[in-house]
Design a protein around this motif. Structure first.
Motif, short mmCIF file in Angstrom:
data_model
loop_
_atom_site.label_atom_id
_atom_site.label_comp_id
_atom_site.label_asym_id
_atom_site.label_seq_id
_atom_site.Cartn_x
_atom_site.Cartn_y
_atom_site.Cartn_z
N LYS A 229 29.29 38.49 41.86
CA LYS A 229 27.89 38.24 41.52
C LYS A 229 27.37 39.23 40.49
N GLN B 6 32.44 39.08 47.09
CA GLN B 6 31.19 38.35 46.83
C GLN B 6 30.27 39.16 45.93
N GLU C 117 33.03 40.79 51.58
CA GLU C 117 31.72 41.17 51.04
C GLU C 117 31.87 41.78 49.65
#
Length: 619
Positions: A591, A587, A584
């Protein structure tokens, strides 16, 4: 005009666009403000008010930096209230009720007086993009207007869809067309978009209401101002009123649920959590027998009334039938029903802290396009976007505000770091350093920064320097002046505070609960020494003395955490190389691309272990 190359083109003339255009132009950029309607510049689309809890702090910050919102709110005010005075100064929040028509008029006058600012009425349907850099806009008339930077402040107009029961109308506001083309182009360029919803209540004829059945809400006895400059003082005010719904009203509204776009699946986007529609309230809080409504006048010379708290997308006949069972509304005449509106937004994690997009250089987003709700949140973003658009094209340093410097800094950091999937509204609880970010000291925090930036004028700097000097002078007097028991004990007795048996410094006495500087001024020689200080100086000195320990503790916390702000992360850092990072975290980092360790730590879903791994690697 069409053949010129502008430094900054601002699309949209709501609160974000107006502040962005004013900031860029006042900094010296040749600026163009494009709006679909010159008659609705600075329009209050929803409630006729500025400020409120945390929002009032933002307006004062905008003013401290040389923005226009505070001055215009003062010039168009019909009532002023300082909210939360029963709580500590971190919670005090100024709010004005405003004359809607006068507010928009004052905005237009202020912008027309701003040098370097041109206007054009048209709809922007697409952007000119060259080598991943914005180079201008194309309007619905097919005109190509070149610009070195573009600020998009489209509000609720991007593919706006209005709902009244089972009726749907394309529009950005009731009676105004929606904008199209920009969303579709940005999506093809790789941007992620979404849909949000907001709503507005019915407007009614104030002549048809019975105010004797309502609770009157007057303004403050000694109203203040938003602006730190000499803006008009209110000498008369218009009252608002409070009234409550009842079970009959709720039952009538429930009967219309099957025709409500919120409940029959027509509306699928998310609305504001903290400003729900009346049907949402009675559905979510079914145990409550009544809900509070604020009956707010729209101006000095109009009978139009805004029914705050009765926002609705139900069919107009259901709205009117239910409303007439509210006390004082039995004969209410409706000017226009409430409605919901869906519109496109772009998740703000796609932006840098300057509000420049990560995908397209020199393109900035501000306001509801970033998923926020509220005039004040929009205006604060507009100010920062306008400053940075100017700075970028003139090759100056980026300008940002940190979380310990301003509520505007908290707002933008929350948006960029955490994103939002529902309309974002500012609250004091969102700021971890709220005792430092008070409404009374926004000028002390921000005016000098803005002056060096070139935005705040010298008269603001002189005023804030004078305020600081006099506040320090008054604090010194109170710390150095002793009060003997015979003088202070009668005052202590009047506030049920323990008597003293020896002399104490005035500042020590002032730190007691329920003790105020005004009480100390009952002593003749104290009053004589303080009478020449302004209310603002006295307030500043009193807060600094009473809350010194808490303020110093917050500053210590800022200093401890600022170490993490100094640990920079390269833009091209490869998080995939760190095998120990959680999936997580990888990610989210890929981003959002955090600039510092501190920003990385604030990302939702990132654990302390992930931050430790980053720290070890970077060290």
């Amino acid at each position: 005009m069409i053949n010129e190359i502008y430094d900054v083109i601002v699309v949209g003339a709501g609160h974000a666009g107006s502040e962005a255009a004013a900031a860029a132009a006042n900094l010296g950029s040749k600026t163009l403000l494009i709006t679909m309607n010159m008659q609705t510049i600075g329009q209050m689309s929803c409630n006729p008010a500025m400020g409120g809890i945390a929002k009032g702090q933002i307006v004062r910050e905008i003013d401290a930096m040389g923005g226009y919102s505070g001055i215009i709110a003062d010039k168009s005010a019909i009532q002023f209230k300082m909210l939360n005075l029963s709580k500590g100064p971190a919670m005090w929040s100024p709010r004005t009720q405003n004359d809607r028509m006068l507010f928009a008029e004052e905005w237009r006058i202020a912008l027309e007086k701003t040098p370097n600012l041109d206007f054009f009425q048209d709809m922007v349907k697409s952007l000119i993009i060259e080598n991943n850099r914005v180079a201008g806009v194309i309007t619905s008339l097919g005109l190509e207007i070149r610009g070195k930077s573009v600020v998009l402040t489209n509000g609720t107009f991007l593919n706006g869809l209005i709902h009244v029961g089972d009726k749907q109308l394309g529009g950005g506001r009731m009676g105004e067309p929606r904008a199209f083309g920009i969303t579709e182009q940005l999506v093809t360029l790789g941007f992620e978009s979404g849909r949000m919803k907001t709503g507005t209540p019915p407007r009614v004829d104030g002549r048809s209401l019975d105010y004797s059945k309502m609770e009157e809400q007057k303004g403050d006895e000694n109203p203040k101002n938003f602006s730190y400059l000499e803006s008009p003082k209110l000498t008369k005010q218009i009252s608002c009123h409070i009234v409550y719904t009842n079970e009959t009203v709720h039952e009538i509204l429930r009967e219309g649920f099957d025709r409500s776009p919120m409940f029959n699946g027509t509306i699928q986007s998310i609305g504001p959590r903290y400003c729900p529609s009346i049907e949402d309230k009675i559905n979510r809080f079914a145990e409550r027998e009544r809900h509070q409504l604020f009956v707010e006048p729209e101006g000095w010379r109009t009978v139009e009334i805004y029914v705050n708290g009765f926002s609705s997308s139900l069919p107009e006949d259901v709205q009117i039938k239910a409303m007439r069972h509210i006390p004082g509304f039995a004969n209410a005449k409706v000017f226009r029903p409430g409605y919901a509106i869906e519109y496109d937004y772009f998740p703000p994690t796609q932006l840098n802290h300057t509000l420049e997009t990560k995908l397209i250089e020199n393109l900035y987003f501000a306001g509801q396009i970033n998923g926020t709700t509220g005039y004040e949140e929009a205006a604060g973003q507009g100010l920062i976007a306008g400053i940075n658009a100017h700075n970028k094209v003139h090759e100056k340093e980026a300008f940002t505000l940190s979380r310990d410097e301003a509520y505007i800094g908290v707002l933008i950091d929350d948006l960029i770091t955490k994103g939002t999937d529902e309309p974002y509204r500012m609250f004091t609880s969102r700021a971890e350093y709220r005792l430092l970010l008070r409404q009374d000291n926004a000028d002390i925090r921000l005016t000098e920064k803005s002056y060096h930036l070139g935005l705040a004028k010298e008269e603001r700097l002189i005023k804030v320097q004078d305020k600081i000097a006099k506040s320090n002078q008054l604090e010194s007097f109170l710390r150095d002046t002793s009060l003997k028991p015979g003088i202070i004990n009668p005052i202590l007795e009047s506030i049920s505070s323990a008597a003293v048996d020896q002399a104490y410094r005035s500042a020590q006495i002032l730190t007691r609960p329920n003790m105020t500087l005004a009480k100390l001024e009952e002593i003749d020689f104290i009053k004589e020494a303080t009478q020449h200080y302004s209310t603002e100086v006295k307030e500043q000195a009193e807060i600094n003395i009473k809350y010194r320990g808490y303020i110093e503790k917050e500053r210590d916390n800022v200093a401890k955490l600022s170490r993490l702000e100094t640990i920079k992360i390269a833009d091209d850092f490869n998080y995939d190389n760190l095998k120990s990072l959680s999936a997580e975290a990888k990610q989210k980092f890929n981003k959002i691309r955090p600039k510092t360790i501190a920003q990385a730590a604030r990302i939702s879903g990132v654990s302390p272990a992930d931050i430790n791994i980053l720290l070890i690697y970077l060290k």
